[in-house]
Design an enzyme around this catalytic site. Structure first.
Site, PDB file in Angstrom:
ATOM      1  N   GLU A 182       0.700  -1.476  -0.074  1.00  0.00           N
ATOM      2  CA  GLU A 182      -0.450  -0.048  -0.738  1.00  0.00           C
ATOM      3  C   GLU A 182       0.534   0.909  -0.077  1.00  0.00           C
ATOM      4  OE1 GLU A 182      -2.967  -0.153   3.357  1.00  0.00           O
ATOM      5  OE2 GLU A 182      -4.587  -1.506   1.871  1.00  0.00           O
TER       6      GLU A 182
ATOM      7  N   GLU B 183      -6.166  -8.177  -0.539  1.00  0.00           N
ATOM      8  CA  GLU B 183      -7.209  -7.767   0.912  1.00  0.00           C
ATOM      9  C   GLU B 183      -8.567  -7.399   0.707  1.00  0.00           C
ATOM     10  OE1 GLU B 183      -4.828  -5.776   4.204  1.00  0.00           O
ATOM     11  OE2 GLU B 183      -2.781  -5.970   2.864  1.00  0.00           O
TER      12      GLU B 183
HETATM   13  C1  GAL Z   1      -4.713  -2.391   4.801  1.00  0.00           C
HETATM   14  C2  GAL Z   1      -3.243  -3.469   5.495  1.00  0.00           C
HETATM   15  C3  GAL Z   1      -3.007  -4.419   6.837  1.00  0.00           C
HETATM   16  C4  GAL Z   1      -3.659  -4.260   7.216  1.00  0.00           C
HETATM   17  C5  GAL Z   1      -5.468  -4.457   6.825  1.00  0.00           C
HETATM   18  C6  GAL Z   1      -6.834  -3.633   7.673  1.00  0.00           C
HETATM   19  O1  GAL Z   1      -4.739  -1.424   4.400  1.00  0.00           O
HETATM   20  O2  GAL Z   1      -2.880  -3.041   4.189  1.00  0.00           O
HETATM   21  O3  GAL Z   1      -1.921  -4.422   6.244  1.00  0.00           O
HETATM   22  O4  GAL Z   1      -4.274  -2.969   8.008  1.00  0.00           O
HETATM   23  O5  GAL Z   1      -5.617  -3.260   5.824  1.00  0.00           O
HETATM   24  O6  GAL Z   1      -8.195  -4.580   7.387  1.00  0.00           O
END
Ligand code: GAL
Length: 812
Positions: free
Chosen positions: A395, A466
């Protein structure tokens, strides 16, 4: 690569400080604690674990004995991982150091050993989250942990030795697959040495192909090692493919001979599979596969990352066998080789990623990040499970120069695998092969995923890396409705991934709850984003994942069936997570009805949940002397009364009630009685709900809910045998407060006291509260062998024990 080595994992002396005297060979360390590896600088609490608590340097000491070294032989120290920065000394002399705790490093001890090959090793490990070392420098949503957190070994290598082996299978789906083998020879010999390199490919111990070549290992350059690459080609004929259900593995054994003598041997594992990310999805061995996955942090209660082999492997088993996922993302750093070994063996695909989190540091920091990419690819490029390299800081913003460098390094070291780089910005610059994107857009009622083209702006391979996570944090002890919605959100996203022709898959955030920094998580410093809690105890969402696979029947009820847990004490519907064709519901042994998966709501999911909205079925008709149609009407009116209250019933319903009074003598009191018995479940003993799951007409699974009485403790160990070998072993023990039907009592406040007797001890505190109706802990071996009895007591319930056995297996 594996080869004979002495394992240096037991009996280190540890001081929670760095001091020049700890480096001196003559220092009397008998007063220091004795510790084994993997080790964490501090024991962390389960909640409120603070990075400040390990922000210091600790010193590990132990003697090493490489034996008298023959001329030209060297003693190499391999450290699999030390969080976060380390300095290594032998007999007080600095040997070298390493920045970054997630990648391995090797140091040559030889110049500092005495004539008999002995010395005292001291490793100073700095646990500080140093801003000069990736992932640190900005805010990070995970803890860095600290300590000599992976295993350490010592290898004595000859003047010409095998430093690395690279295996590249190709044309694996053809009738004549090939294997290109690169053997890197490193030499400190004074003269160039003519050697023969023999390689055999073995499957379950049988040689299936051979090749040989000769090479000239160069002479050392003023004492410094030089290397050369011997390249061989093998044609093994028909091979067994590495497939998810049956991941065939091969060993490639290298033997180097010179002047008729064996100089060195080494081996690596490989597998034959073709993995491709295309604009129309992911293909494994030529077949399209929508990837269902989860992100994993290498994080365990109390010890952080520092767990030995069996605990690391167990996570892979849970992912494959219990959750049925096909891919895991190693967020956000290279993880334990033991975990990856299990991925190779169990058929779990891996997206492996460099250490980082949103922040990009200065030029020096970036060159360390590129070195991390190199270490990651070198370490794991022979693994069939690894299908994608993550070469962007998770990110982070676009940075063309930096990411051109990370991509180039990964591609140079491994031209066979694509790169990805996880971003959270649509339309960002793609220097990688696969557009990997965190899509957190689903909020419960909207679409599960953004269309791929909205994100990528071009027709390129696309993988969702994710989703869900912080958008819907869910504690194992949350209200049932929230735990259910958590599961459904994961399934809605998966449904969207299955529906899209141009999405390779969706990797959910995340596998287990994890401790984190102040900026994230709940006030307890835990991100409750897991589909399992930090102790690997499943939440409802775990059943959602488990039910998508076909290997074993799954039938999990997404409710405890306790009206008082629910708003207005009403059980309005029941979600059943199952891969069965249909389910039959029984109330106190009587059939209520047969229900099918909810294809309307989840048209693309392999196995949509079954949603039961009628929990009365034909019971009223059978027991209350109503005609079938009237029984249905009564039921509908009762159901409406459940929603709007008796006073909210419409005129038509009221007319029907009048008719029922005249026709069946259904007075107001009798109607209320019907409501209480059939809908609210008052009176008599607790209702027993049974479910049966059928596939192809055969009953393949059952489930039950019936909560009555105070329940009991249920204690289960992951295994009954612990094996102490190259280091200590651990076993997880799960304690649950369950009712008579085995349902976890999520809202319990039971406190348990733990004891270990015999060849082991408990890791972490020994008096703990159950959280979400359960708690696990790990027992570890402590050098002994024989019985290990683990007892769990509480003030409320009968004590329970599990009997384990510890074996000691000498290292060959
Ligand atoms: C994302 C990040 C992860 C974790 C996640 C929580 O943005 O890449 O490491 O923080 O959010 O939902």
């Amino acid at each position: 690569m594996s080869r004979a080595a002495s394992h240096l994992n037991f009996g280190w002396r540890f001081a929670p400080a760095a001091h020049p005297q700890y480096l001196e060979p003559g220092f009397d360390d008998s007063g220091l604690a004795v510790v084994d590896l993997p080790h964490s600088l501090v024991e962390l609490p389960h909640t409120h674990a603070l990075a400040e608590s390990y922000a210091f340097a600790g010193t590990y000491r132990r003697p090493v004995d490489a034996g008298p070294l023959a001329p030209g032989h060297r003693a190499l120290l391999h450290v699999d991982g030390a969080l976060t920065a380390s300095e290594v000394y032998l007999d007080g002399h600095r040997v070298g150091g390493h920045l970054g705790g997630w990648t391995p490093f090797t140091l040559d001890l030889t110049p500092h050993l005495d004539a008999s090959g002995r010395g005292v090793l001291a490793v100073v490990v700095d646990g500080t989250e140093r801003p000069d070392v990736p992932p640190f420098g900005g805010v990070v949503d995970y803890l860095g942990y600290a300590g000599l957190s992976r295993e350490v070994r010592l290898e004595v290598v000859p003047p010409v030795h095998v430093a690395d082996v690279v295996v590249r299978p190709s044309a694996v789906l053809s009738s004549s697959p090939t294997l290109e083998v690169g053997v890197e020879l490193e030499s400190v010999a004074r003269r160039a040495t003519r050697v023969r390199v023999d390689v055999t490919l073995q499957r379950l111990g049988d040689v299936v192909a051979r090749a040989e070549t000769s090479a000239s290992a160069p002479a050392a350059a003023h004492g410094a090692p030089r290397s050369c690459l011997a390249v061989l080609r093998m044609e093994p004929g028909a091979v067994d493919l590495w497939q998810l259900q049956d991941p065939a593995l091969y060993d490639l054994v290298v033997t180097v001979t010179g002047a008729g003598e064996v100089l060195d041997t080494a081996s690596v594992r490989t597998g034959f599979r073709e993995a491709e990310f295309r604009p129309d999805g992911f293909y494994l061995n030529g077949e399209r596969l929508v990837l269902r996955g989860l992100n994993r942090h290498q994080s365990f209660p109390y010890v952080g990352a520092a767990m030995p082999r069996s605990a690391q492997r167990r996570d892979a088993e849970i992912l494959v066998r219990d959750l049925g996922v096909q891919i895991v993302r190693l967020s956000h750093y290279p993880q334990s080789p033991h975990f990856l070994d299990a991925c190779d063996e169990l058929g779990l695909l891996v997206f492996e990623e460099m250490p980082g989190w949103q922040h990009i540091g200065d030029a020096e920091w970036q060159s360390r990040a590129v070195a991390d990419v190199e270490a990651m690819v070198r370490r794991d490029r022979n693994r069939p499970s690894v299908v994608l390299w993550g070469v962007r800081i998770n990110e982070s913003p676009d940075d063309d120069a930096f990411y051109a460098a990370t991509n180039a390094r990964a591609r140079a070291l491994d031209p066979t695998r694509p790169t990805g780089g996880v971003r959270n910005v649509a339309g960002s610059r793609l220097l990688e092969d696969v557009y990997t994107y965190n899509d957190f857009g689903h909020r419960g009622t909207n679409r599960g995923l953004r269309p791929a083209r909205d994100v990528t702006r071009a027709r390129v391979p696309y993988l969702v890396t994710e989703h869900t996570g912080h958008m819907f944090p869910t504690k194992s002890y949350d209200h049932e409705g929230r735990r259910l919605e958590h599961a459904l959100r994961h399934l809605r996203v998966l449904d969207a991934a299955y529906a899209a022709p141009d999405v390779a898959g969706a990797i959910g955030w995340c596998f287990v709850d994890y401790p984190t920094h102040r900026e994230f998580g709940s006030g307890d410093r835990i991100c409750h984003h897991g589909v399992l809690d930090a102790f690997r105890v499943p939440k409802t969402a775990a059943a959602g994942y488990a039910s998508q696979q076909d290997a074993t029947p799954v039938l999990e009820i997404g409710s405890a069936m306790i009206p008082g847990e629910l708003d207005a004490s009403e059980i309005r519907s029941l979600h059943v997570f199952t891969n069965c064709d249909e389910v039959r519901l029984f109330r106190d042994g009587e059939e209520v009805g047969t229900y099918l998966p909810d294809r309307d709501a989840y048209p693309a999911l392999p196995h949509p949940p079954v949603v039961v909205t009628d929990l009365v079925g034909r019971l009223i008709e059978r027991h209350e002397k109503f005609s079938r149609r009237d029984a249905e009407r009564v039921k509908r009116i009762l159901a409406t009364a459940l929603e709007v209250g008796v006073d909210g019933l419409c005129v038509r319903s009221r007319c029907w009630l009048t008719w029922f009074r005249l026709r069946y003598g259904l007075t107001r009191d009798k109607a209320i009685d019907l409501y209480l018995r059939y809908v609210a479940g008052w009176g008599s003993s607790a209702i027993r709900w049974d479910l049966e799951g059928y596939t192809d007409g055969v009953r393949v699974a059952t489930a039950r809910r019936c909560t009555d009485g105070a329940g009991r403790l249920d204690v289960q160990a992951d295994t009954d045998t612990l094996v102490e070998s190259v280091t200590y072993d651990v076993c997880r023990v799960v304690v649950r407060h369950v009712d008579g039907a085995g349902t976890r009592q999520v809202h319990t406040d039971v406190v348990i006291h733990l004891e270990a007797e015999g060849a082991g001890q408990i890791i972490g505190p020994t008096t703990v509260a159950l959280v979400g109706g359960a708690r696990a802990f790990w027992v570890r071996t402590n050098g002994g062998s024989g019985p290990l009895v683990v007892r769990v007591r509480s003030d409320r319930f009968e004590a329970q024990e599990v009997r384990l056995h510890v074996e000691k297996v000498p290292v060959a």
